[in-house]
Design a protein around this motif. Structure first.
Motif, PDB file in Angstrom:
ATOM      1  N   LEU A 285       0.855  -1.389  -0.037  1.00  0.00           N
ATOM      2  CA  LEU A 285      -0.074   0.057   0.093  1.00  0.00           C
ATOM      3  C   LEU A 285       0.881   1.447   0.210  1.00  0.00           C
ATOM      4  N   LEU A 286       1.950   1.069   0.635  1.00  0.00           N
ATOM      5  CA  LEU A 286       3.004   2.468   0.810  1.00  0.00           C
ATOM      6  C   LEU A 286       3.507   2.588  -0.532  1.00  0.00           C
ATOM      7  N   ILE A 287       3.846   1.623  -1.284  1.00  0.00           N
ATOM      8  CA  ILE A 287       4.508   1.812  -2.511  1.00  0.00           C
ATOM      9  C   ILE A 287       3.317   2.362  -3.611  1.00  0.00           C
ATOM     10  N   PHE A 288       2.354   1.688  -3.500  1.00  0.00           N
ATOM     11  CA  PHE A 288       1.196   1.929  -4.247  1.00  0.00           C
ATOM     12  C   PHE A 288       0.792   3.564  -4.203  1.00  0.00           C
ATOM     13  N   ILE A 289       0.665   3.982  -3.094  1.00  0.00           N
ATOM     14  CA  ILE A 289       0.233   5.238  -2.703  1.00  0.00           C
ATOM     15  C   ILE A 289       1.273   6.252  -3.265  1.00  0.00           C
ATOM     16  N   VAL A 290       2.801   5.983  -2.823  1.00  0.00           N
ATOM     17  CA  VAL A 290       3.635   6.909  -3.328  1.00  0.00           C
ATOM     18  C   VAL A 290       3.730   7.109  -5.041  1.00  0.00           C
ATOM     19  N   ALA A 291       3.677   5.811  -5.487  1.00  0.00           N
ATOM     20  CA  ALA A 291       3.723   5.952  -7.129  1.00  0.00           C
ATOM     21  C   ALA A 291       2.524   6.461  -7.508  1.00  0.00           C
ATOM     22  N   TYR A 292       1.146   6.420  -7.099  1.00  0.00           N
ATOM     23  CA  TYR A 292       0.084   6.964  -7.563  1.00  0.00           C
ATOM     24  C   TYR A 292       0.048   8.593  -7.395  1.00  0.00           C
ATOM     25  N   ALA A 293       0.607   8.899  -6.104  1.00  0.00           N
ATOM     26  CA  ALA A 293       0.716  10.445  -5.959  1.00  0.00           C
ATOM     27  C   ALA A 293       1.691  10.949  -7.019  1.00  0.00           C
ATOM     28  N   PHE A 294       2.971  10.334  -7.205  1.00  0.00           N
ATOM     29  CA  PHE A 294       3.988  10.778  -8.097  1.00  0.00           C
ATOM     30  C   PHE A 294       3.329  10.855  -9.464  1.00  0.00           C
ATOM     31  N   VAL A 295       2.634   9.975  -9.838  1.00  0.00           N
ATOM     32  CA  VAL A 295       2.013   9.922 -11.311  1.00  0.00           C
ATOM     33  C   VAL A 295       1.107  11.019 -11.349  1.00  0.00           C
ATOM     34  N   ARG A 296       0.280  11.201 -10.465  1.00  0.00           N
ATOM     35  CA  ARG A 296      -1.051  12.278 -10.432  1.00  0.00           C
ATOM     36  C   ARG A 296      -0.345  13.625 -10.234  1.00  0.00           C
ATOM     37  N   LEU A 297       0.806  13.606  -9.367  1.00  0.00           N
ATOM     38  CA  LEU A 297       1.296  15.173  -9.443  1.00  0.00           C
ATOM     39  C   LEU A 297       2.205  15.442 -10.321  1.00  0.00           C
ATOM     40  N   LEU A 298       2.945  14.673 -10.895  1.00  0.00           N
ATOM     41  CA  LEU A 298       4.110  15.164 -11.756  1.00  0.00           C
ATOM     42  C   LEU A 298       4.021  14.211 -13.439  1.00  0.00           C
ATOM     43  N   GLY A 299       3.354  13.173 -13.264  1.00  0.00           N
ATOM     44  CA  GLY A 299       3.403  12.422 -14.382  1.00  0.00           C
ATOM     45  C   GLY A 299       2.307  12.689 -15.562  1.00  0.00           C
ATOM     46  N   VAL A 300       1.450  13.192 -14.896  1.00  0.00           N
ATOM     47  CA  VAL A 300       0.444  13.796 -15.971  1.00  0.00           C
ATOM     48  C   VAL A 300       0.646  15.076 -16.587  1.00  0.00           C
ATOM     49  N   ASN A 301       1.296  15.956 -15.783  1.00  0.00           N
ATOM     50  CA  ASN A 301       1.890  17.179 -16.086  1.00  0.00           C
ATOM     51  C   ASN A 301       2.872  16.973 -17.492  1.00  0.00           C
ATOM     52  N   ALA A 302       3.664  15.721 -17.151  1.00  0.00           N
ATOM     53  CA  ALA A 302       4.903  15.545 -17.941  1.00  0.00           C
ATOM     54  C   ALA A 302       4.251  15.018 -19.308  1.00  0.00           C
ATOM     55  N   VAL A 303       3.158  14.140 -19.172  1.00  0.00           N
ATOM     56  CA  VAL A 303       2.424  13.910 -20.463  1.00  0.00           C
ATOM     57  C   VAL A 303       1.947  14.674 -21.226  1.00  0.00           C
ATOM     58  N   ALA A 304       1.243  15.732 -20.533  1.00  0.00           N
ATOM     59  CA  ALA A 304       0.617  16.823 -21.221  1.00  0.00           C
ATOM     60  C   ALA A 304       1.584  17.613 -21.850  1.00  0.00           C
ATOM     61  N   HIS A 305       2.622  17.849 -21.262  1.00  0.00           N
ATOM     62  CA  HIS A 305       3.735  18.770 -21.667  1.00  0.00           C
ATOM     63  C   HIS A 305       4.376  18.157 -23.033  1.00  0.00           C
ATOM     64  N   ALA A 306       4.695  16.891 -23.016  1.00  0.00           N
ATOM     65  CA  ALA A 306       5.056  16.174 -24.302  1.00  0.00           C
ATOM     66  C   ALA A 306       4.177  16.264 -25.164  1.00  0.00           C
ATOM     67  N   GLY A 307       2.828  15.985 -24.831  1.00  0.00           N
ATOM     68  CA  GLY A 307       1.773  16.171 -25.786  1.00  0.00           C
ATOM     69  C   GLY A 307       1.621  17.504 -26.396  1.00  0.00           C
ATOM     70  N   ASP A 308       1.803  18.426 -25.721  1.00  0.00           N
ATOM     71  CA  ASP A 308       1.504  19.870 -26.215  1.00  0.00           C
ATOM     72  C   ASP A 308       2.389  20.068 -27.560  1.00  0.00           C
ATOM     73  N   ARG A 309       3.728  19.368 -27.534  1.00  0.00           N
ATOM     74  CA  ARG A 309       4.809  19.549 -28.512  1.00  0.00           C
ATOM     75  C   ARG A 309       4.010  18.985 -29.849  1.00  0.00           C
ATOM     76  N   THR A 310       3.143  18.209 -29.853  1.00  0.00           N
ATOM     77  CA  THR A 310       2.484  17.623 -31.119  1.00  0.00           C
ATOM     78  C   THR A 310       1.123  18.248 -31.417  1.00  0.00           C
ATOM     79  N   GLU A 311       0.817  19.248 -30.846  1.00  0.00           N
ATOM     80  CA  GLU A 311      -0.426  19.886 -30.951  1.00  0.00           C
ATOM     81  C   GLU A 311      -0.202  20.866 -32.335  1.00  0.00           C
ATOM     82  N   PRO A 312      -1.189  21.203 -32.984  1.00  0.00           N
ATOM     83  CA  PRO A 312      -1.164  22.385 -33.921  1.00  0.00           C
ATOM     84  C   PRO A 312      -0.651  23.538 -33.486  1.00  0.00           C
ATOM     85  N   ALA A 313       0.156  24.257 -33.994  1.00  0.00           N
ATOM     86  CA  ALA A 313       0.673  25.711 -33.599  1.00  0.00           C
ATOM     87  C   ALA A 313      -0.380  26.706 -33.619  1.00  0.00           C
TER      88      ALA A 313
END
Length: 313
Positions: A285-313
């Motif tokens: 549970l500890l590892i799951f919570i840490v991983a989930y919080a990490f992905v929610r706080l940082l991972g989603v922003n990173a994916v969105a940031h990477a995706g913005d580079r392929t959106e139309p200008a």
């Protein structure tokens, strides 16, 4: 137009992120991923469920033990064994934060060097991965010899310190050994992210007068951020279940008992399968919570940031 506006090549500005709706592509992806999920459920899910069920029963070598509910969890969290459990959590968190931070910084530096074009680059990349390829148990034994009072560390530094004989020297020795072994793994993941950055981006930045630090801060770090986050996530999950190094170095003594060592000690050495099952479930549970919080706080922003580079200008 500044070089910040010209990060993306012109040919890539009209691309959109691929989407998998509930159509043929989505169904094909489901059937391709499905077998892997079934295998993971059988290999990983079954032991987790079995440990969770066993944690609800009293300790003892007899299979038929009375049902005690959450008594084992209460003993670990705030009961008679809570001080030992929370001390192991603090040690695990300390090792995780320090080792992941050091490995990320060293791995980023190694990746930047290996990403440059020079003669012998292939040989350097192969040699850097040697520490990561060595089994952890072998690495622990080698470094334990090195940190021996008559070992090479004391010989080089001119000290006579018994590294595994007290709390902080033992922790420093474990951090050094873990960083030496797994920094190349972080470097490999970050290098993969650096190699997909178009060279035209750096050329445009140099034309616009950007210096090395500006190119690193405004181009390299943002574009390599998804790869860095993946490397940090992998290493963080691995460090949270650290067992081999502290077990071989000190057998968990002198303030180096991690949660994984506590689980093995309770289950096998103390013959408390119920309490050990509760500890293993809490670790999961500890590892799951840490991983989930990490992905929610940082991972989603990173994916969105990477995706913005392929959106139309």
């Amino acid at each position: 137009m500044t070089f910040a506006d010209r990060k993306q090549p012109a040919g890539a500005r009209g691309l959109r992120r691929p989407r998998l709706p509930g159509g043929p592509d989505g169904k094909a992806a489901f059937w391709l991923v499905g077998p892997a999920l079934l295998v993971l459920a059988a290999i990983i899910g079954y032991p987790i469920v079995k440990a969770a069920i066993r944690s609800l029963y009293a300790d003892g070598i007899d299979v038929h033990q009375p049902f005690v509910g959450l008594h084992n969890y209460a003993a670990a969290l705030w009961g008679s064994s809570s001080s030992t459990f929370w001390a192991s959590v603090e040690v695990t968190a300390l090792f995780t934060v320090v080792t992941v931070l050091l490995e990320t910084l060293i791995g980023l530096g190694m990746a930047l060097v290996m990403n440059r074009a020079f003669r012998g680059r292939g040989l350097l990349r192969a040699s850097v991965l040697v520490p990561w390829a060595i089994p952890t148990a072998v690495t622990a034994v080698l470094w334990k010899w090195s940190f021996d009072p008559a070992g090479i560390i004391n010989a080089v530094t001119g000290s006579h310190l018994v590294w595994t004989g007290s709390e902080w020297p033992s922790r420093i020795a474990i951090v050094v050994a873990d960083t030496w072994k797994t920094a190349p793994f972080v470097a490999l993941l970050i290098l993969a992210g650096l190699q997909v950055i178009p060279e035209d981006v750096y050329t445009a930045a140099m034309v616009d007068g950007a210096g090395p630090w500006q190119r690193f801060r405004l181009i390299t770090l943002p574009l390599a951020r998804p790869a860095i986050l993946v490397a940090v996530l992998f290493r963080m999950l691995d460090a949270l279940r650290m067992y081999d190094l502290p077990q071989i170095f000190t057998n968990g003594a002198n303030g180096t008992t991690t949660v994984s060592i506590l689980v093995v000690r309770a289950t096998l050495s103390q013959l408390k399968p119920g309490y050990g099952g509760a500890l293993s479930t809490l670790t999961f549970l500890l590892i799951f919570i840490v991983a989930y919080a990490f992905v929610r706080l940082l991972g989603v922003n990173a994916v969105a940031h990477a995706g913005d580079r392929t959106e139309p200008a």
